[in-house]
Design a protein around this motif. Sequence first.
Motif, PDB file in Angstrom:
ATOM      1  N   LEU A   1      51.203  41.640  50.561  1.00 11.70           N
ATOM      2  CA  LEU A   1      52.138  40.629  51.046  1.00 11.70           C
ATOM      3  C   LEU A   1      51.834  39.345  50.299  1.00 11.70           C
ATOM      4  O   LEU A   1      50.674  38.964  50.160  1.00 11.70           O
ATOM      5  CB  LEU A   1      51.972  40.435  52.554  1.00 11.70           C
ATOM      6  CG  LEU A   1      52.497  41.604  53.383  1.00 11.70           C
ATOM      7  CD1 LEU A   1      51.999  41.502  54.816  1.00 11.70           C
ATOM      8  CD2 LEU A   1      54.011  41.632  53.350  1.00 11.70           C
ATOM      9  N   VAL A   2      52.855  38.698  49.796  1.00  9.07           N
ATOM     10  CA  VAL A   2      52.651  37.468  49.020  1.00  9.07           C
ATOM     11  C   VAL A   2      53.524  36.366  49.600  1.00  9.07           C
ATOM     12  O   VAL A   2      54.523  36.638  50.266  1.00  9.07           O
ATOM     13  CB  VAL A   2      52.961  37.688  47.515  1.00  9.07           C
ATOM     14  CG1 VAL A   2      52.042  38.742  46.909  1.00  9.07           C
ATOM     15  CG2 VAL A   2      54.413  38.070  47.302  1.00  9.07           C
ATOM     16  N   PRO A   3      53.127  35.097  49.345  1.00  8.46           N
ATOM     17  CA  PRO A   3      53.949  33.996  49.863  1.00  8.46           C
ATOM     18  C   PRO A   3      55.338  33.995  49.214  1.00  8.46           C
ATOM     19  O   PRO A   3      55.487  34.449  48.084  1.00  8.46           O
ATOM     20  CB  PRO A   3      53.170  32.743  49.444  1.00  8.46           C
ATOM     21  CG  PRO A   3      51.792  33.211  49.132  1.00  8.46           C
ATOM     22  CD  PRO A   3      51.927  34.617  48.651  1.00  8.46           C
ATOM     23  N   PRO A   4      56.337  33.474  49.912  1.00  2.18           N
ATOM     24  CA  PRO A   4      57.689  33.404  49.345  1.00  2.18           C
ATOM     25  C   PRO A   4      57.676  32.598  48.052  1.00  2.18           C
ATOM     26  O   PRO A   4      56.920  31.638  47.929  1.00  2.18           O
ATOM     27  CB  PRO A   4      58.506  32.659  50.401  1.00  2.18           C
ATOM     28  CG  PRO A   4      57.677  32.602  51.610  1.00  2.18           C
ATOM     29  CD  PRO A   4      56.261  32.865  51.240  1.00  2.18           C
ATOM     30  N   GLY A   5      58.497  32.997  47.122  1.00  2.00           N
ATOM     31  CA  GLY A   5      58.585  32.261  45.860  1.00  2.00           C
ATOM     32  C   GLY A   5      57.548  32.699  44.849  1.00  2.00           C
ATOM     33  O   GLY A   5      57.491  32.173  43.739  1.00  2.00           O
ATOM     34  N   THR A   6      56.679  33.651  45.216  1.00  2.00           N
ATOM     35  CA  THR A   6      55.618  34.080  44.309  1.00  2.00           C
ATOM     36  C   THR A   6      56.122  35.089  43.288  1.00  2.00           C
ATOM     37  O   THR A   6      55.697  35.090  42.141  1.00  2.00           O
ATOM     38  CB  THR A   6      54.477  34.744  45.117  1.00  2.00           C
ATOM     39  OG1 THR A   6      54.176  33.915  46.232  1.00  2.00           O
ATOM     40  CG2 THR A   6      53.235  34.906  44.275  1.00  2.00           C
ATOM     41  N   LEU A   7      57.038  35.954  43.714  1.00  2.61           N
ATOM     42  CA  LEU A   7      57.525  36.991  42.811  1.00  2.61           C
ATOM     43  C   LEU A   7      58.616  36.405  41.925  1.00  2.61           C
ATOM     44  O   LEU A   7      59.324  35.496  42.339  1.00  2.61           O
ATOM     45  CB  LEU A   7      58.065  38.175  43.619  1.00  2.61           C
ATOM     46  CG  LEU A   7      57.037  38.866  44.513  1.00  2.61           C
ATOM     47  CD1 LEU A   7      57.694  39.964  45.333  1.00  2.61           C
ATOM     48  CD2 LEU A   7      55.908  39.441  43.668  1.00  2.61           C
TER      49      LEU A   7
END
Lengths: 436, 142
Positions: A414-420
């Motif tokens: 799971l990654v913070p929004p805007g990371t991908l």
Amino acid sequence: MSSPDRAYWKPAEETLPRPALEALQLERLRQTLARVWEKVPFYRRKLDEAKVTPDAVRDLTDLRRLPFTTSADLRETYPAGLLAVPPDEALRLHTSSGTTGKPKAIFFSRQDVDNSAELCARSFVATGMGRHDVFQNMMTYGLFTGALVTHYAAEKIGCLVIPAGPGNSDRQLLLMRDFHTTAIHLTPSFALYFADFLEKRRVDPRRDLALRRAFVGAEPYTEETRRKIETGLGVRAFNSYGLSEMNGPGVAFECQEQQGMHLWEDHFLMEIIDPGSGAPLPPGARGELVLTTLVREAMPILRYRTRDITSITDEPCACGRTHRRIQRITGRADDMLIVRGVNFYPQQIERILMAVPGVGRNYVIVLEGLDEMTVKVELSEAGFDGQLEHVVALQNEIAGLLRAEILTKPKVDLVPPGTLPISEGKAKRVIDNRTL
Amino acid sequence: MSTVRLLAIFVENKPGQTARITKLLAEGRINIRWVTIATSGPFGVMKLLVADPERGHAILKQYGMMASLIDVLPVEVADQPGALHEVAECLARDNINLDNTSGFVANQRAIVIIETADIERARALLVEQGLRVLSREELLGI
């Protein structure tokens, strides 16, 4: 006061009874065969090899005796090996959005340009769009067919057309606000991105914008994604199917029933085959969609292997159109992933992710090393209450759901929004760095 | 008496991610009084005690960070053996589970910061036990 929406763009063609439609298909197939036999040495050779002459085709089931055309054939005959008209009669050139090697060149005659717009106009009207609509085209203009073909179609209907192209979300919003855009056309990944953008800008599309419809295509997506787009943009989202090799968008389109996409069978003959053996499959069975152009003038194509996986629905539709429907594309024969001996499509992963509360709209599947698979997905606002343990639990829940779906357990990050990486065109969902 | 809240931020567990957060807070003149960072594989959660958690939260949100506010109970205990036990036992008696809990000593005052799902019941029990649950102003005044 606006006039009532038209039910059909071309009622006679769209509701042609099946026997008449099939007779028309046969007649057009025979004309197409005669044309390519005479004008395209590539097909003359292929038909000779298959020992088929144009007059050997007596009914539609003879179709399966004809040779396939593959995307490799289109690359090999690049630039103009499949042209069936004198070069002077070609009016427009598009290329496919191929990512590697030579593109596929697709020629349109004047009649083909008009027909491609006609089919899209039928499709738009089938969703309830009419001349009073303001159509903001957020697809890529240029060599890609996506924007130009729909542009011509919306003009045919009489809409105000805003050729916005993709990207530049601030400008998109400005245009939508100032010109009261009611219909948009864009990719699912851009639609999701734009929904996020509106949320960040605190724009409530239902209150602040006039949007009613979104035509979403050029990439396969799931029902869950459709719902996210509908919620996030305050629209009804209509699925569309097309490919440059078959004129681009408007090959098949959802009507207001939104139960599969009507494929315009007076212009295309469709088959579903087993992608491995090439054997024909019956309606309802999932397999590769194969299309034959029936009226294309500049560049007819026989039995094109689309690599898209779908099935045919042949029950009548409540909208009255007699053209059969195809179901949402569930993958591409080329996109199929094999990880640790298990095969699946990225869309299966997407379907699971989009149904989990707490997960955002952006994801990527990373394959590394010796068959290590990691699904990276952005956490959403609802998924974070400040507690690490809850994020870990969510991560484990997703890994479990994915395991149940694809029968191998991927690592979930799971990654913070805007990371991908975000995509305003076609999204790249799979990164394959395996050293196999 | 305003509730004490921690500012919790979801971050990727890789170099430079903490610095992104602290830079934004420094630029916003948000003073950090206390911090914990817990990680689990690819990600982690930073929890901060700051004077104005709501403003810190708004700043981080504005820059697209994933942040949340958590209500906590800061309990002042005697700086001596058995003090934490008194808190733990008091809550255990009423079957209240302690979640993430940490403590520190500053200016000879011992503070335990308690997270629990049942915060109001825990507060009442601690007060009844004669323990001091600090307000935001009291905590930041230490």
